[in-house]
Design an enzyme around this catalytic site. Structure first.
Site, mmCIF file in Angstrom:
data_model
loop_
_atom_site.group_PDB
_atom_site.id
_atom_site.type_symbol
_atom_site.label_atom_id
_atom_site.label_comp_id
_atom_site.label_asym_id
_atom_site.label_seq_id
_atom_site.Cartn_x
_atom_site.Cartn_y
_atom_site.Cartn_z
ATOM 1 N N ASN A 38 28.118 -1.816 26.152
ATOM 2 C CA ASN A 38 26.923 -1.032 26.463
ATOM 3 C C ASN A 38 26.779 0.148 25.499
ATOM 4 O O ASN A 38 25.684 0.434 25.001
ATOM 5 C CB ASN A 38 27.002 -0.480 27.888
ATOM 6 C CG ASN A 38 26.876 -1.543 28.960
ATOM 7 O OD1 ASN A 38 26.451 -2.664 28.701
ATOM 8 N ND2 ASN A 38 27.265 -1.195 30.178
ATOM 9 N N ARG A 106 37.736 -11.956 36.526
ATOM 10 C CA ARG A 106 38.199 -11.649 35.176
ATOM 11 C C ARG A 106 39.712 -11.793 35.033
ATOM 12 O O ARG A 106 40.251 -11.592 33.955
ATOM 13 C CB ARG A 106 37.794 -10.225 34.799
ATOM 14 C CG ARG A 106 38.617 -9.188 35.542
ATOM 15 C CD ARG A 106 38.104 -7.787 35.593
ATOM 16 N NE ARG A 106 37.417 -7.213 34.472
ATOM 17 C CZ ARG A 106 36.834 -6.016 34.524
ATOM 18 N NH1 ARG A 106 36.887 -5.308 35.644
ATOM 19 N NH2 ARG A 106 36.215 -5.516 33.473
ATOM 20 N N GLY A 228 25.665 13.305 37.403
ATOM 21 C CA GLY A 228 24.623 12.455 37.964
ATOM 22 C C GLY A 228 23.258 13.100 37.852
ATOM 23 O O GLY A 228 22.827 13.524 36.773
ATOM 24 N N ALA A 229 22.574 13.216 38.985
ATOM 25 C CA ALA A 229 21.224 13.779 38.997
ATOM 26 C C ALA A 229 21.201 15.252 38.630
ATOM 27 O O ALA A 229 20.118 15.809 38.377
ATOM 28 C CB ALA A 229 20.591 13.577 40.375
ATOM 29 N N ASP A 258 27.421 4.909 30.634
ATOM 30 C CA ASP A 258 27.587 4.389 29.274
ATOM 31 C C ASP A 258 26.440 4.842 28.379
ATOM 32 O O ASP A 258 26.647 5.184 27.210
ATOM 33 C CB ASP A 258 27.652 2.857 29.296
ATOM 34 C CG ASP A 258 28.752 2.336 30.195
ATOM 35 O OD1 ASP A 258 29.800 3.003 30.299
ATOM 36 O OD2 ASP A 258 28.561 1.263 30.798
ATOM 37 N N ASP A 294 22.115 -3.082 32.582
ATOM 38 C CA ASP A 294 23.140 -2.173 32.052
ATOM 39 C C ASP A 294 22.661 -1.447 30.801
ATOM 40 O O ASP A 294 22.975 -0.268 30.592
ATOM 41 C CB ASP A 294 24.401 -2.967 31.689
ATOM 42 C CG ASP A 294 25.159 -3.445 32.905
ATOM 43 O OD1 ASP A 294 24.519 -3.681 33.946
ATOM 44 O OD2 ASP A 294 26.384 -3.588 32.813
#
Length: 317
Positions: A38, A106, A228-229, A258, A294
């Site tokens: 990303n 995975r 975050g916000a 990312d 993403d």
């Protein structure tokens, strides 16, 4: 691979996404996923030469990963195809409008078989910067050794290292993560972490300011705390700076961290000052949460002003 601006190291996966509960069935859409890839795509879209190195299976999913990365302009010449192991797979279901869940398949993947030898050539080519996350060393013993070697080799060569803590509780405990990531952070020039991840690279129990101060004393030049916000706080030897998030209507928060990292590293590579680097970081984070996927909604360089320079609901004609 000479002339690379940013070398990213890690695991890329195929993400199968459902718009509703998986147990109810329904169509799945196929996407490329992976924190490091990303970031590579985010840099490539902004015109930087980015390379991703890792392993994919010798299967159709591995070919899908490589085709997606190449289509986005990411250098994959050092990627190894591993015919004995599958490409990692994840399922993402949108359980409610605000909650998504992820299931990983995975274990034993090609990406988890990463070794030091996979990285020697790409590092020797002299990238301008190396980007690592706390996901890669959690995948296996060999991947942990490879990530540690990459950080040390880059630092010894004078190549700045960015470490995004990116803790995945499903991969390892906080205690195991701290045992690996605390020493790894000592090789980094930039450390990126959310508030609940800082103690994994600092003294246990330290508050945010004390954790950042400890990292700076160990040689880290910039500590970025994702809020975050509420935006980001950056700690450097010159002090603390806070930059607010760009206000947007959030529809999908996957990949926002990312995107933030990609924006900051782009600003670093462009020689911007700290405030402008942070501004680009929160701008890319806003693009990420304002669109689905993403990395699919990340901007090209000429689109950076679309969010910051346009009123909500604007249609550009």
């Amino acid at each position: 691979m000479s002339g690379v601006d940013l070398l990213t190291v890690g695991e890329a996966l195929v993400s199968l996404r459902s718009s509703g509960p998986l147990l109810a069935g329904g169509p799945l859409s196929m996407h490329l996923a992976g924190a490091e890839s990303n970031v590579a795509i985010g840099l490539a879209r902004l015109g930087h030469r980015a390379a991703w190195v890792g392993r994919v299976g010798g299967d159709e999913l591995g070919e899908f990963v490589l085709r997606q990365l190449r289509a986005e302009g990411v250098d994959t010449t050092a990627v190894r195809r591993d015919p004995a192991r599958p490409t990692g797979l994840m399922f993402l279901e949108r359980r409610t409008a605000d909650v998504s869940r992820v299931q990983y398949h995975r274990a034993g993947s090609a990406g988890s078989a990463l070794t030091v030898d996979d990285l020697r050539g790409p590092l020797a080519a002299g990238p301008r910067m190396v980007h690592l996350t706390g996901i890669t060393p959690a995948l296996s013993d060999s991947a942990r050794e490879a990530a540690g070697w990459a950080a040390r080799a880059a630092a010894d060569a004078g190549i700045p290292v960015c470490l995004d803590v990116n803790h995945r509780a499903g991969l390892w405990s906080r205690e195991a993560a701290r045992a690996t990531l605390f020493p790894l952070a000592g090789y980094a020039s930039v450390v990126v972490a959310s508030t609940d991840e800082l103690d994994l690279v600092a003294q246990a129990g330290a508050d945010e300011a004390a954790a950042a101060a400890g990292l700076l004393r160990r040689g880290v030049r910039t500590v970025l705390v994702k809020l975050g916000a509420d935006g980001v706080r950056a700690y450097t030897a010159e002090g603390v700076r806070h930059v607010a998030a760009v206000p947007v209507t959030a529809v999908d928060t996957v990949g926002a961290g990312d995107a933030f990292t990609a924006g900051y590293l782009s600003g670093h590579l462009d020689g911007l000052d700290l405030v402008d680097r942070l501004g680009r970081a929160v701008t890319l984070g806003a693009f990420a949460v304002a669109g689905h996927g993403d990395w699919e909604g990340l901007p090209r360089r000429d689109e950076l002003s679309l969010i910051t320079g346009s009123a909500a609901g604007t249609t550009l004609r």
